[in-house]
Design a protein around this motif. Structure first.
Motif, PDB file in Angstrom:
ATOM      1  N   ASN A  80      -3.341  -9.714   0.334  1.00 32.03           N
ATOM      2  CA  ASN A  80      -4.361  -9.177   1.244  1.00 32.03           C
ATOM      3  C   ASN A  80      -3.816  -8.119   2.187  1.00 32.03           C
ATOM      4  O   ASN A  80      -4.494  -7.134   2.477  1.00 32.03           O
ATOM      5  CB  ASN A  80      -5.021 -10.314   2.030  1.00 32.03           C
ATOM      6  N   GLU A  81      -2.599  -8.300   2.675  1.00 29.87           N
ATOM      7  CA  GLU A  81      -2.056  -7.364   3.665  1.00 29.87           C
ATOM      8  C   GLU A  81      -1.362  -6.155   3.042  1.00 29.87           C
ATOM      9  O   GLU A  81      -1.537  -5.031   3.511  1.00 29.87           O
ATOM     10  CB  GLU A  81      -1.076  -8.100   4.581  1.00 29.87           C
ATOM     11  N   ASN A  82      -0.558  -6.375   2.008  1.00 26.39           N
ATOM     12  CA  ASN A  82       0.300  -5.306   1.494  1.00 26.39           C
ATOM     13  C   ASN A  82      -0.228  -4.591   0.252  1.00 26.39           C
ATOM     14  O   ASN A  82       0.043  -3.406   0.070  1.00 26.39           O
ATOM     15  CB  ASN A  82       1.698  -5.858   1.174  1.00 26.39           C
ATOM     16  N   TYR A  83      -0.923  -5.301  -0.603  1.00 25.91           N
ATOM     17  CA  TYR A  83      -1.360  -4.701  -1.861  1.00 25.91           C
ATOM     18  C   TYR A  83      -2.822  -4.255  -1.809  1.00 25.91           C
ATOM     19  O   TYR A  83      -3.124  -3.084  -1.932  1.00 25.91           O
ATOM     20  CB  TYR A  83      -1.147  -5.680  -3.028  1.00 25.91           C
ATOM     21  N   GLU A  85      -4.892  -4.524   0.745  1.00 21.10           N
ATOM     22  CA  GLU A  85      -5.301  -4.063   2.081  1.00 21.10           C
ATOM     23  C   GLU A  85      -6.768  -4.440   2.330  1.00 21.10           C
ATOM     24  O   GLU A  85      -7.613  -3.610   2.629  1.00 21.10           O
ATOM     25  CB  GLU A  85      -5.102  -2.566   2.231  1.00 21.10           C
ATOM     26  N   SER A  86      -7.056  -5.727   2.199  1.00 23.73           N
ATOM     27  CA  SER A  86      -8.435  -6.207   2.196  1.00 23.73           C
ATOM     28  C   SER A  86      -9.183  -6.010   3.516  1.00 23.73           C
ATOM     29  O   SER A  86     -10.409  -6.028   3.519  1.00 23.73           O
ATOM     30  CB  SER A  86      -8.497  -7.661   1.738  1.00 23.73           C
ATOM     31  N   ASP A  87      -8.480  -5.820   4.627  1.00 24.76           N
ATOM     32  CA  ASP A  87      -9.195  -5.493   5.867  1.00 24.76           C
ATOM     33  C   ASP A  87      -9.766  -4.075   5.791  1.00 24.76           C
ATOM     34  O   ASP A  87     -10.863  -3.810   6.272  1.00 24.76           O
ATOM     35  CB  ASP A  87      -8.274  -5.618   7.086  1.00 24.76           C
ATOM     36  N   LYS A  88      -9.021  -3.180   5.161  1.00 24.41           N
ATOM     37  CA  LYS A  88      -9.444  -1.785   5.021  1.00 24.41           C
ATOM     38  C   LYS A  88     -10.409  -1.609   3.846  1.00 24.41           C
ATOM     39  O   LYS A  88     -11.332  -0.808   3.900  1.00 24.41           O
ATOM     40  CB  LYS A  88      -8.207  -0.903   4.821  1.00 24.41           C
ATOM     41  N   TYR A  89     -10.178  -2.359   2.760  1.00 26.65           N
ATOM     42  CA  TYR A  89     -10.992  -2.277   1.545  1.00 26.65           C
ATOM     43  C   TYR A  89     -11.484  -3.688   1.197  1.00 26.65           C
ATOM     44  O   TYR A  89     -10.916  -4.347   0.328  1.00 26.65           O
ATOM     45  CB  TYR A  89     -10.172  -1.720   0.380  1.00 26.65           C
ATOM     46  N   HIS A 121      -9.747  -0.924  -3.849  1.00 30.87           N
ATOM     47  CA  HIS A 121      -8.719  -0.295  -3.009  1.00 30.87           C
ATOM     48  C   HIS A 121      -9.056   1.178  -2.719  1.00 30.87           C
ATOM     49  O   HIS A 121      -8.183   2.036  -2.628  1.00 30.87           O
ATOM     50  CB  HIS A 121      -7.346  -0.436  -3.691  1.00 30.87           C
ATOM     51  N   ILE A 156      -2.009   1.223  -5.962  1.00 30.48           N
ATOM     52  CA  ILE A 156      -1.311   0.048  -5.449  1.00 30.48           C
ATOM     53  C   ILE A 156       0.137   0.150  -5.920  1.00 30.48           C
ATOM     54  O   ILE A 156       0.409   0.211  -7.118  1.00 30.48           O
ATOM     55  CB  ILE A 156      -1.959  -1.255  -5.940  1.00 30.48           C
TER      56      ILE A 156
END
Length: 182
Positions: A80-83, A85-89, A121, A156
């Motif tokens: 979620n954080e590095n690949y 980026e679920s907060d952004k996408y 993403h 990614i």
């Protein structure tokens, strides 16, 4: 002129209401990017929304990225954080059409191909001729299939330190049981 507009609105509303849609909010999408000899890199999301218009063959699915569950909580956090980026996408979306789809000709596990666009993403990629098994049982349509994508197609980057533990090629499995919408 007013009669023409009234007829157009009547025709449009009849056309809209004549469409038959099937929907699910409990569809399942699984992805796997495992490499043999290392820990399984696999996640399951069981709250996928999908809809099919049986008159046109149009299909769409929406996946909330944070809904993917891993066996390993740390792996889920990194995903979620590095690949992803679920907060952004926060969403993955597929929109497409079932090729030569006719609901009346569906049999048990009919093979149907779908083509469309997968957005993940922040990147959209066209996918073509994905084979799906589709069947109709009463007021349900069952769909299942799989396809492969590359992480790099969606910008990614797999860090060098884990590149031998995570596959660049990701296999995506889907399983939907869609119910007729009234």
């Amino acid at each position: 002129m007013k009669k023409t507009i009234a007829y157009f609105i009547l025709f449009l509303s009849l056309n809209i209401f004549s469409q038959t849609k099937y929907i699910t909010k409990t569809g399942e999408v699984v992805f796997e990017a495992s490499v043999s000899s290392f820990e399984e890199v696999k996640a399951v999301n069981k709250s996928v929304t999908a809809i099919i218009d049986t008159d046109s063959g149009e299909f769409a699915a929406l996946v909330l990225v944070k809904g993917f569950r891993f066996k390993n909580a740390l792996m889920e956090e990194h995903f979620n954080e590095n690949y992803a980026e679920s907060d952004k996408y926060p969403k993955a979306i597929f929109k497409g059409n079932l090729e030569d789809f006719t609901i009346d000709k569906l049999q048990s596990n009919s093979l149907v191909k779908i083509s469309g666009t997968l957005t993940f993403h922040g990147i959209s990629k066209k996918l073509e001729y994905i084979p799906l098994k589709v069947s109709k049982e009463g007021d349900l349509i069952k769909m299942s299939g799989s396809f492969k994508v590359k992480a790099s197609d969606f910008n990614i980057k797999i860090p060098k330190i884990v590149s031998d533990k995570v596959s660049e090629t990701v296999e995506v499995f889907l399983n939907f049981i869609l119910e007729k919408k009234n």
